[in-house]
Design a protein around this motif. Structure first.
Motif, PDB file in Angstrom:
ATOM      1  N   SER A 355     -34.577 -12.691  32.993  1.00  0.00           N
ATOM      2  CA  SER A 355     -33.458 -11.760  33.157  1.00  0.00           C
ATOM      3  C   SER A 355     -33.197 -10.989  31.874  1.00  0.00           C
ATOM      4  O   SER A 355     -33.020  -9.757  31.888  1.00  0.00           O
ATOM      5  CB  SER A 355     -32.198 -12.527  33.574  1.00  0.00           C
ATOM      6  N   TYR A 356     -33.144 -11.700  30.753  1.00  0.00           N
ATOM      7  CA  TYR A 356     -32.936 -11.010  29.482  1.00  0.00           C
ATOM      8  C   TYR A 356     -34.100 -10.074  29.160  1.00  0.00           C
ATOM      9  O   TYR A 356     -33.902  -8.950  28.681  1.00  0.00           O
ATOM     10  CB  TYR A 356     -32.747 -12.021  28.353  1.00  0.00           C
ATOM     11  N   ARG A 357     -35.305 -10.532  29.426  1.00  0.00           N
ATOM     12  CA  ARG A 357     -36.470  -9.703  29.129  1.00  0.00           C
ATOM     13  C   ARG A 357     -36.391  -8.381  29.890  1.00  0.00           C
ATOM     14  O   ARG A 357     -36.608  -7.297  29.318  1.00  0.00           O
ATOM     15  CB  ARG A 357     -37.744 -10.471  29.496  1.00  0.00           C
ATOM     16  N   ALA A 358     -36.050  -8.431  31.154  1.00  0.00           N
ATOM     17  CA  ALA A 358     -36.006  -7.220  31.974  1.00  0.00           C
ATOM     18  C   ALA A 358     -34.835  -6.316  31.599  1.00  0.00           C
ATOM     19  O   ALA A 358     -34.990  -5.101  31.454  1.00  0.00           O
ATOM     20  CB  ALA A 358     -35.910  -7.605  33.454  1.00  0.00           C
ATOM     21  N   ASN A 359     -33.660  -6.898  31.411  1.00  0.00           N
ATOM     22  CA  ASN A 359     -32.480  -6.077  31.130  1.00  0.00           C
ATOM     23  C   ASN A 359     -32.457  -5.560  29.698  1.00  0.00           C
ATOM     24  O   ASN A 359     -32.003  -4.441  29.444  1.00  0.00           O
ATOM     25  CB  ASN A 359     -31.206  -6.866  31.440  1.00  0.00           C
ATOM     26  N   ASP A 360     -32.927  -6.364  28.750  1.00  0.00           N
ATOM     27  CA  ASP A 360     -32.993  -5.887  27.366  1.00  0.00           C
ATOM     28  C   ASP A 360     -33.910  -4.673  27.246  1.00  0.00           C
ATOM     29  O   ASP A 360     -33.686  -3.787  26.409  1.00  0.00           O
ATOM     30  CB  ASP A 360     -33.482  -7.008  26.444  1.00  0.00           C
ATOM     31  N   GLU A 361     -34.933  -4.637  28.081  1.00  0.00           N
ATOM     32  CA  GLU A 361     -35.873  -3.523  28.041  1.00  0.00           C
ATOM     33  C   GLU A 361     -35.188  -2.189  28.331  1.00  0.00           C
ATOM     34  O   GLU A 361     -35.611  -1.142  27.820  1.00  0.00           O
ATOM     35  CB  GLU A 361     -36.998  -3.774  29.065  1.00  0.00           C
ATOM     36  N   VAL A 362     -34.122  -2.210  29.145  1.00  0.00           N
ATOM     37  CA  VAL A 362     -33.421  -0.969  29.489  1.00  0.00           C
ATOM     38  C   VAL A 362     -32.045  -0.881  28.833  1.00  0.00           C
ATOM     39  O   VAL A 362     -31.252   0.011  29.130  1.00  0.00           O
ATOM     40  CB  VAL A 362     -33.292  -0.821  31.021  1.00  0.00           C
ATOM     41  N   GLY A 363     -31.736  -1.836  27.937  1.00  0.00           N
ATOM     42  CA  GLY A 363     -30.469  -1.785  27.218  1.00  0.00           C
ATOM     43  C   GLY A 363     -29.255  -2.136  28.046  1.00  0.00           C
ATOM     44  O   GLY A 363     -28.139  -1.699  27.740  1.00  0.00           O
ATOM     45  N   ALA A 364     -29.444  -2.942  29.090  1.00  0.00           N
ATOM     46  CA  ALA A 364     -28.343  -3.300  29.992  1.00  0.00           C
ATOM     47  C   ALA A 364     -27.954  -4.762  29.816  1.00  0.00           C
ATOM     48  O   ALA A 364     -28.783  -5.594  29.430  1.00  0.00           O
ATOM     49  CB  ALA A 364     -28.763  -3.058  31.441  1.00  0.00           C
ATOM     50  N   PRO A 365     -26.700  -5.103  30.102  1.00  0.00           N
ATOM     51  CA  PRO A 365     -26.313  -6.513  30.078  1.00  0.00           C
ATOM     52  C   PRO A 365     -26.875  -7.237  31.293  1.00  0.00           C
ATOM     53  O   PRO A 365     -27.158  -6.620  32.326  1.00  0.00           O
ATOM     54  CB  PRO A 365     -24.783  -6.452  30.153  1.00  0.00           C
ATOM     55  N   THR A 366     -27.047  -8.538  31.162  1.00  0.00           N
ATOM     56  CA  THR A 366     -27.359  -9.360  32.327  1.00  0.00           C
ATOM     57  C   THR A 366     -26.046  -9.813  32.944  1.00  0.00           C
ATOM     58  O   THR A 366     -25.129 -10.232  32.248  1.00  0.00           O
ATOM     59  CB  THR A 366     -28.226 -10.561  31.932  1.00  0.00           C
ATOM     60  N   THR A 367     -25.960  -9.693  34.265  1.00  0.00           N
ATOM     61  CA  THR A 367     -24.707  -9.924  34.981  1.00  0.00           C
ATOM     62  C   THR A 367     -24.852 -11.166  35.842  1.00  0.00           C
ATOM     63  O   THR A 367     -25.477 -11.139  36.900  1.00  0.00           O
ATOM     64  CB  THR A 367     -24.342  -8.689  35.829  1.00  0.00           C
ATOM     65  N   TRP A 368     -24.259 -12.276  35.386  1.00  0.00           N
ATOM     66  CA  TRP A 368     -24.446 -13.590  35.998  1.00  0.00           C
ATOM     67  C   TRP A 368     -23.453 -13.803  37.136  1.00  0.00           C
ATOM     68  O   TRP A 368     -22.315 -13.346  37.083  1.00  0.00           O
ATOM     69  CB  TRP A 368     -24.276 -14.680  34.940  1.00  0.00           C
ATOM     70  N   VAL A 369     -23.878 -14.547  38.150  1.00  0.00           N
ATOM     71  CA  VAL A 369     -23.012 -14.843  39.289  1.00  0.00           C
ATOM     72  C   VAL A 369     -23.525 -16.103  39.980  1.00  0.00           C
ATOM     73  O   VAL A 369     -24.730 -16.353  40.036  1.00  0.00           O
ATOM     74  CB  VAL A 369     -22.978 -13.648  40.270  1.00  0.00           C
ATOM     75  N   LEU A 370     -22.612 -16.912  40.478  1.00  0.00           N
ATOM     76  CA  LEU A 370     -22.968 -18.151  41.197  1.00  0.00           C
ATOM     77  C   LEU A 370     -22.471 -18.170  42.634  1.00  0.00           C
ATOM     78  O   LEU A 370     -23.016 -18.883  43.469  1.00  0.00           O
ATOM     79  CB  LEU A 370     -22.408 -19.366  40.454  1.00  0.00           C
ATOM     80  N   SER A 371     -21.415 -17.423  42.948  1.00  0.00           N
ATOM     81  CA  SER A 371     -20.862 -17.405  44.305  1.00  0.00           C
ATOM     82  C   SER A 371     -20.308 -16.029  44.610  1.00  0.00           C
ATOM     83  O   SER A 371     -19.945 -15.270  43.703  1.00  0.00           O
ATOM     84  CB  SER A 371     -19.741 -18.447  44.460  1.00  0.00           C
ATOM     85  N   ASN A 372     -20.231 -15.708  45.902  1.00  0.00           N
ATOM     86  CA  ASN A 372     -19.517 -14.526  46.371  1.00  0.00           C
ATOM     87  C   ASN A 372     -19.207 -14.692  47.852  1.00  0.00           C
ATOM     88  O   ASN A 372     -19.416 -15.776  48.413  1.00  0.00           O
ATOM     89  CB  ASN A 372     -20.299 -13.231  46.077  1.00  0.00           C
ATOM     90  N   HIS A 373     -18.735 -13.635  48.485  1.00  0.00           N
ATOM     91  CA  HIS A 373     -18.277 -13.710  49.870  1.00  0.00           C
ATOM     92  C   HIS A 373     -19.417 -13.742  50.881  1.00  0.00           C
ATOM     93  O   HIS A 373     -19.159 -13.826  52.086  1.00  0.00           O
ATOM     94  CB  HIS A 373     -17.379 -12.506  50.178  1.00  0.00           C
ATOM     95  N   ASP A 374     -20.665 -13.649  50.424  1.00  0.00           N
ATOM     96  CA  ASP A 374     -21.816 -13.614  51.323  1.00  0.00           C
ATOM     97  C   ASP A 374     -22.674 -14.873  51.283  1.00  0.00           C
ATOM     98  O   ASP A 374     -23.640 -14.963  52.051  1.00  0.00           O
ATOM     99  CB  ASP A 374     -22.713 -12.422  50.978  1.00  0.00           C
TER     100      ASP A 374
END
Length: 600
Positions: A355-374
């Protein structure tokens, strides 16, 4: 930020840097902890059994005490509620079920007064079949401008009796519905319309300039009211492959896999961090969606306050997902690969690094999540026999999760997630440790996935049950009167908010303390490096997060054997009990399924 090993115990040395935090970018969304409010289940302000905007306003102090940076609201727009508001009939108004535009403004002002930003849901892939545009399309002739806003096609075969292609709905059954006959249908008979979800949710045709212009105007309507951003539903949809070709794959919210190869992978783990959390096929992740988001990025950039776009994109590999958060597109993208990874050290390390490797490549934060309404709530997923197996809800007749084990692991998973640099999303009720409601009877279920699959799929109702606020009150304090729209299990009493406030070691107090420490240490902008001692351990995840204001070591023990910490470290917080001996120079042991934050 600089990295230093001075005075670090040998067991806590870290030389394998996974992610280097940026000293430059400081937009709020890069390290924010954002809380998802599912309005109909959060708090009922008028006693009708359904949550509403007034109820949200009445509970803002709960969120302020918890310490989140922002709120994301699931849809509250005018809607027939065939899919709990994800079938929108008017994008510029509040459904009376939830209140009025004035109620929204009051809620927004209340959140801002408490220092919390507000993100609202936007559903651009489809509208409700009650939307004015679709009603106009039904009244218009084939080939008319009104029909061109949606994806209408002639059928195949004699008389057009077969659907235009073989696509299936995510909710089950065909993705096409045929109109009733009319006089001007022509030789092919009545046309069909595409709906990747329920038949009451016709897909828009995003190749049409009129559709694109309409949603730019919708964005501006809510930005002018003061919202801080948008979570984009089905962000990887909208654009379909030219010609709408047949596809023999199976479409669902979590399906597919990837074969991209990445470097430095864990033995036995997926090489790119993939977990099967993707939608494949000609109806998803087409290159044309990125043109839309570049246009939207420009719209938001014209407003002050670093307004944000958040992608709900079930896309893999992670390098493909990162395309959505390139500098001129979206700002965040939910990391569903992390959410769907099983409770094992090697796959978790792999998905974190990938995740860091992919997002760091484009200068974006990694956005973590464990649960949601789906998805099934993570305390119940992690209490299942195999936490890596995806389930579409749980029936009372299914094998039941181990509630105590699930909560124990969920607390550990949460501290692991909140110790990672980047942004994080919390789903309402997880700060209370709420499990899935796994015993809902068929007669109360409302998810269209349950009905379109003939009851073979439990659907998402179990994670959407109204919250318990007061252990002793009727409906656990969800509203002033009336039965909640979905029944709550009696076990919710022990998870009620008022039973946890100020209670040492309660789940709520653990979340609150973690957010205080995360902010105080600046962990969201930190550097991350694996601890050398456990860099390849099959049971332990351990890393140092060198934040802006301090360094915290995070260690999660997923194995049966306790982990012995080096002498002299300070345990800042723990997801569960740890054992410290009583010697003159004591050492601490971290039991199985426990995460600790350490100083030292």
């Amino acid at each position: 930020m600089t990295s230093s090993q001075t005075a670090v115990p040998a067991a806590l040395r870290s030389t394998h840097v996974v992610h280097a935090g940026s000293d430059a970018a400081r937009e709020w969304w890069r390290d924010a902890v954002i809380y998802q409010v599912y309005p109909r289940s959060f708090a009922d302000g008028n006693g009708d059994g359904i949550g509403d905007l007034a109820g949200i306003t009445s509970r803002l102090d709960h969120l302020g005490t918890l310490g989140v940076d922002a709120i994301w609201l699931s849809p509250f727009y005018r809607s027939p509620q065939k899919d709990a508001g994800y079938d929108v009939s008017d994008y510029r108004d509040v459904d009376p079920l939830f209140g009025t535009l004035a109620d929204f403004d009051t809620m927004l002002a209340g959140a801002h007064a408490r220092g919390m930003r507000v993100i609202v849901d936007l559903v651009p892939n489809h509208t409700s079949d009650q939307h004015a545009w679709f009603q106009q399309a039904l009244a218009a002739a084939p080939g008319s401008p009104e029909r061109e806003r949606y994806i209408f096609r002639d059928g195949r075969g004699p008389g057009g009796d077969e659907p235009p292609n073989n696509w299936q709905s995510i909710f089950g059954g065909p993705a096409w519905t045929r109109l009733a006959p009319r006089e001007d249908d022509g030789e092919q008979g009545p046309q069909w319309y595409l709906h990747l979800f329920d038949s009451s949710q016709p897909d828009l045709d995003w190749t049409r300039p009129e559709v694109r212009a309409e949603f730019v105007d919708v964005l501006r309507f809510w930005l002018d009211r003061g919202v801080d951003g948008f979570r984009i539903d089905v962000a990887h949809g909208m654009v379909k492959a030219d010609g709408l070709p047949d596809w023999d794959g199976h479409v669902e919210m979590v399906a597919g896999s990837s074969d991209e190869v990445a470097d430095d992978v864990e033995p036995g783990a997926p090489e790119d961090g993939s977990t099967g959390a993707s939608n494949a096929g000609p109806m998803f992740d087409q290159d044309g969606v990125h043109e839309i988001y570049r246009e939207w990025h420009q719209v938001l950039a014209a407003y002050d306050g670093d307004r944000a776009l958040v992608a709900e994109a079930w896309v893999e590999p992670l390098s493909r997902l990162a395309r959505y958060v390139r500098p001129d597109e979206m700002h965040q993208a939910f990391n569903f690969s992390f959410l769907t990874t099983g409770w094992q050290a090697a796959p978790l390390r792999t998905v974190i690094a990938a995740s860091y490797r992919a997002n760091d490549e484009v200068g974006a934060p990694t956005t973590w999540v464990l649960s949601n309404h789906d998805v099934v709530r993570h305390p119940s997923r992690l209490g299942s026999t195999d936490p890596s197996v995806k389930v579409n809800g749980v029936f009372a007749t299914d094998p039941q999760p181990d509630e105590a084990l699930g909560l124990h692991r969920a607390r550990a998973a949460t501290l692991l997630m909140l110790g990672l640099p980047g942004s994080a999303y919390l789903y309402q009720g997880e700060e209370l440790g709420l499990p899935e409601h796994t015993a809902l009877p068929a007669e109360v279920r409302q998810d269209p996935a349950f009905f379109r699959t003939g009851g073979t799929e439990a659907g998402r109702d179990g994670c959407r049950v109204p919250l318990p606020w007061s252990a002793e009150a009727p409906g656990f304090g969800f509203g002033t009167a009336g039965e909640p729209w979905l029944p709550q299990p009696e076990s919710f009493a022990r998870y009620a908010a008022d039973a946890q406030y100020g209670v040492e070691d309660s789940t709520f107090e653990m979340y609150r303390a973690a957010l205080v420490t995360r902010r105080a240490e600046g962990l969201g902008h930190g550097n991350l490096a694996w601890l050398d001692a456990w860099a390849e351990d099959e049971h332990v995840i351990a890393f140092r997060n060198e934040g802006e204001h301090g360094t915290v070591t995070v260690l999660t023990n997923l194995g049966a054997d306790p982990v012995l910490l080096p002498r002299g470290v300070e345990v800042l917080m723990a997801s569960g009990p740890v054992v410290t001996d009583r010697s003159a120079d004591p050492q601490t042991r971290v039991p199985q399924d426990t995460t600790v934050w350490l100083r030292g």
